[in-house]
Motif scaffolding. Structure first.
Motif, PDB file in Angstrom:
ATOM      1  N   GLN A  56       4.218  -0.070 -14.338  1.00  0.00           N
ATOM      2  CA  GLN A  56       3.921   1.186 -13.972  1.00  0.00           C
ATOM      3  C   GLN A  56       3.895   1.697 -12.446  1.00  0.00           C
ATOM      4  N   ALA A  57       3.336   0.578 -11.739  1.00  0.00           N
ATOM      5  CA  ALA A  57       3.432   0.741 -10.233  1.00  0.00           C
ATOM      6  C   ALA A  57       4.651   0.909  -9.812  1.00  0.00           C
ATOM      7  N   GLN A  58       5.794   0.320 -10.416  1.00  0.00           N
ATOM      8  CA  GLN A  58       7.258   0.272  -9.872  1.00  0.00           C
ATOM      9  C   GLN A  58       7.745   1.788  -9.924  1.00  0.00           C
ATOM     10  N   SER A  59       6.965   2.720 -10.598  1.00  0.00           N
ATOM     11  CA  SER A  59       7.653   4.076 -10.734  1.00  0.00           C
ATOM     12  C   SER A  59       7.053   4.966  -9.291  1.00  0.00           C
ATOM     13  N   TYR A  60       6.280   4.284  -8.770  1.00  0.00           N
ATOM     14  CA  TYR A  60       5.748   5.240  -7.459  1.00  0.00           C
ATOM     15  C   TYR A  60       6.462   5.342  -6.516  1.00  0.00           C
ATOM     16  N   ASP A  61       6.403   6.308  -5.420  1.00  0.00           N
ATOM     17  CA  ASP A  61       7.076   6.247  -4.337  1.00  0.00           C
ATOM     18  C   ASP A  61       6.204   5.411  -3.105  1.00  0.00           C
ATOM     19  N   TRP A  62       5.221   5.028  -3.196  1.00  0.00           N
ATOM     20  CA  TRP A  62       4.538   4.372  -2.278  1.00  0.00           C
ATOM     21  C   TRP A  62       3.445   3.631  -3.034  1.00  0.00           C
ATOM     22  N   LEU A  63       3.236   2.462  -2.442  1.00  0.00           N
ATOM     23  CA  LEU A  63       2.153   1.503  -2.430  1.00  0.00           C
ATOM     24  C   LEU A  63       1.155   1.599  -1.210  1.00  0.00           C
ATOM     25  N   ILE A  64       0.051   1.673  -1.416  1.00  0.00           N
ATOM     26  CA  ILE A  64      -0.844   1.585   0.040  1.00  0.00           C
ATOM     27  C   ILE A  64      -1.742   0.362  -0.093  1.00  0.00           C
ATOM     28  N   PHE A  65      -2.078  -0.177   0.963  1.00  0.00           N
ATOM     29  CA  PHE A  65      -3.008  -1.435   1.082  1.00  0.00           C
ATOM     30  C   PHE A  65      -3.751  -1.409   2.163  1.00  0.00           C
ATOM     31  N   THR A  66      -4.856  -1.567   2.071  1.00  0.00           N
ATOM     32  CA  THR A  66      -5.780  -1.523   3.315  1.00  0.00           C
ATOM     33  C   THR A  66      -6.398  -2.815   3.717  1.00  0.00           C
ATOM     34  N   SER A  67      -6.074  -3.909   2.986  1.00  0.00           N
ATOM     35  CA  SER A  67      -6.605  -5.072   3.239  1.00  0.00           C
ATOM     36  C   SER A  67      -5.879  -6.466   3.032  1.00  0.00           C
ATOM     37  N   GLN A  68      -6.113  -7.263   3.500  1.00  0.00           N
ATOM     38  CA  GLN A  68      -5.316  -8.857   2.945  1.00  0.00           C
ATOM     39  C   GLN A  68      -5.886  -9.160   1.538  1.00  0.00           C
ATOM     40  N   SER A  69      -7.116  -8.869   1.289  1.00  0.00           N
ATOM     41  CA  SER A  69      -7.710  -9.382  -0.004  1.00  0.00           C
ATOM     42  C   SER A  69      -7.000  -8.573  -0.930  1.00  0.00           C
ATOM     43  N   ALA A  70      -6.723  -7.255  -0.821  1.00  0.00           N
ATOM     44  CA  ALA A  70      -5.802  -6.597  -1.719  1.00  0.00           C
ATOM     45  C   ALA A  70      -4.414  -7.078  -2.013  1.00  0.00           C
ATOM     46  N   VAL A  71      -3.857  -7.532  -0.949  1.00  0.00           N
ATOM     47  CA  VAL A  71      -2.786  -7.999  -1.044  1.00  0.00           C
ATOM     48  C   VAL A  71      -2.484  -9.252  -1.776  1.00  0.00           C
ATOM     49  N   ALA A  72      -3.644 -10.328  -1.415  1.00  0.00           N
ATOM     50  CA  ALA A  72      -3.822 -11.640  -2.152  1.00  0.00           C
ATOM     51  C   ALA A  72      -3.975 -11.549  -3.712  1.00  0.00           C
ATOM     52  N   ALA A  73      -4.898 -10.279  -4.029  1.00  0.00           N
ATOM     53  CA  ALA A  73      -4.998 -10.082  -5.574  1.00  0.00           C
ATOM     54  C   ALA A  73      -3.702  -9.596  -6.302  1.00  0.00           C
ATOM     55  N   PHE A  74      -3.058  -8.865  -5.447  1.00  0.00           N
ATOM     56  CA  PHE A  74      -1.768  -8.364  -5.987  1.00  0.00           C
ATOM     57  C   PHE A  74      -0.770  -9.254  -6.216  1.00  0.00           C
ATOM     58  N   LYS A  75      -0.632 -10.203  -5.203  1.00  0.00           N
ATOM     59  CA  LYS A  75       0.357 -11.109  -5.169  1.00  0.00           C
ATOM     60  C   LYS A  75      -0.081 -12.298  -6.503  1.00  0.00           C
ATOM     61  N   GLN A  76      -1.427 -12.397  -6.799  1.00  0.00           N
ATOM     62  CA  GLN A  76      -1.515 -13.312  -7.914  1.00  0.00           C
ATOM     63  C   GLN A  76      -1.267 -12.670  -9.172  1.00  0.00           C
ATOM     64  N   LYS A  77      -1.444 -11.342  -9.341  1.00  0.00           N
ATOM     65  CA  LYS A  77      -1.052 -10.600 -10.449  1.00  0.00           C
ATOM     66  C   LYS A  77       0.555 -10.668 -10.546  1.00  0.00           C
ATOM     67  N   LEU A  78       1.253 -10.618  -9.532  1.00  0.00           N
ATOM     68  CA  LEU A  78       2.871 -10.459  -9.565  1.00  0.00           C
ATOM     69  C   LEU A  78       3.110 -11.978 -10.094  1.00  0.00           C
ATOM     70  N   GLN A  79       2.529 -13.182  -9.752  1.00  0.00           N
ATOM     71  CA  GLN A  79       3.039 -14.433  -9.763  1.00  0.00           C
ATOM     72  C   GLN A  79       2.536 -14.636 -11.634  1.00  0.00           C
ATOM     73  N   ARG A  80       1.586 -14.061 -11.911  1.00  0.00           N
ATOM     74  CA  ARG A  80       1.358 -14.236 -13.382  1.00  0.00           C
ATOM     75  C   ARG A  80       2.174 -13.567 -14.449  1.00  0.00           C
ATOM     76  N   SER A  81       2.788 -12.559 -13.844  1.00  0.00           N
ATOM     77  CA  SER A  81       3.706 -11.397 -14.464  1.00  0.00           C
ATOM     78  C   SER A  81       5.353 -11.843 -14.355  1.00  0.00           C
ATOM     79  N   ARG A  82       5.361 -12.897 -13.469  1.00  0.00           N
ATOM     80  CA  ARG A  82       6.785 -13.545 -12.997  1.00  0.00           C
ATOM     81  C   ARG A  82       7.645 -12.373 -12.448  1.00  0.00           C
TER      82      ARG A  82
END
Length: 252
Positions: A56-82
């Motif tokens: 669903q996130a791929q359909s947005y116009d923007w992604l907004i991140f305010t912390s490195q912790s959010a990036v790290a968690a997002f990265k883990q989700k990407l890796q699990r979903s390949r």
């Protein structure tokens, strides 16, 4: 005469998770002893719906991140979903150079960074052009509401990590403040201020040490609980906070 080692004899406590050696090495260069006692930890919030949320996130116009912790968690989700950054043909906004760098390391191109690294400045400066734009705010459970409520475009939220207190660190900080003659304590978030207030200041108060805040939001959180702030940098990064602390010590 200005000392080349204004932090000589100073124990400098970092209350945030260690993400870089730079501020610690800088403390050493300036004569001080850096120690890390994070008052908070972040744990990824895992859900069976994570893959669907990423699609669903791929359909947005923007992604907004305010912390490195959010990036790290997002990265883990990407890796699990390949999945990886090539699956996201959209714009990315980051609050802060460190957050932007973390995004770039996993392949995202950052399209917007505010001049001052805080959410309130972000909502003032972020004004993308276009009709019916949609953004997804990738966040932690304690993130404020400014980004979700004050932007002109439609903003949805996805909480990808939890912020939890580290009580053991609080106990260790109490011992250092009691034992060491000269101590500075550096805060990088309002969440750390909250834990310190409940677990440290409740035992030893807010005096007997120097206090540094990474930016005006953290400074405000400290003032709200009655704490003084002795050092705050113009650029909201830990290395700049260390430099500002050293300057204030060098003038004393």
């Amino acid at each position: 005469m200005v000392s080349n080692f204004p932090l000589s004899g100073e124990t400098v406590i970092f209350t945030s998770t260690k993400k870089s050696e730079e501020p610690f090495e800088l403390v050493k260069q300036l004569g001080g002893t850096p120690v890390s006692y994070p008052l908070i930890r972040t744990d990824e919030r895992i859900s069976a719906e994570d893959h669907e949320r990423l699609v669903q996130a791929q359909s947005y116009d923007w992604l907004i991140f305010t912390s490195q912790s959010a990036v790290a968690a997002f990265k883990q989700k990407l890796q699990r979903s390949r999945l990886n950054s090539t699956n996201f043909q959209l714009n990315v906004a980051a609050v802060g150079d460190k957050t932007a760098y973390a995004l770039e390391k996993i392949g995202f191109r950052v399209n917007f960074i505010p001049e001052v690294f805080s959410a309130d400045v972000f909502v003032q400066q972020f004004n993308p052009k276009g009709d019916s734009l949609r953004a997804l705010f990738i966040k932690g459970n304690l993130a404020g509401t400014l980004i979700s409520t004050e932007l002109s475009l439609t903003v949805d939220e996805w909480t990808v990590y939890e912020t939890l207190p580290e009580i053991t660190s609080a106990d260790q900080i109490i011992e250092i403040v009691k034992d060491q003659a000269s101590v500075s304590i550096l805060f990088a978030s309002p969440s750390a201020v909250t834990v310190f207030t409940n677990c440290v200041a409740s035992e030893i108060g807010w005096t007997g040490f120097t206090i540094g805040a990474i930016g005006h939001i953290t400074e405000r959180a400290l003032h709200e609980v009655g704490a003084p702030v002795h050092a705050m940098p113009e650029t909201y990064t830990l290395p700049e906070l260390v430099r500002t602390l050293a300057e204030s010590k060098g003038r004393n």
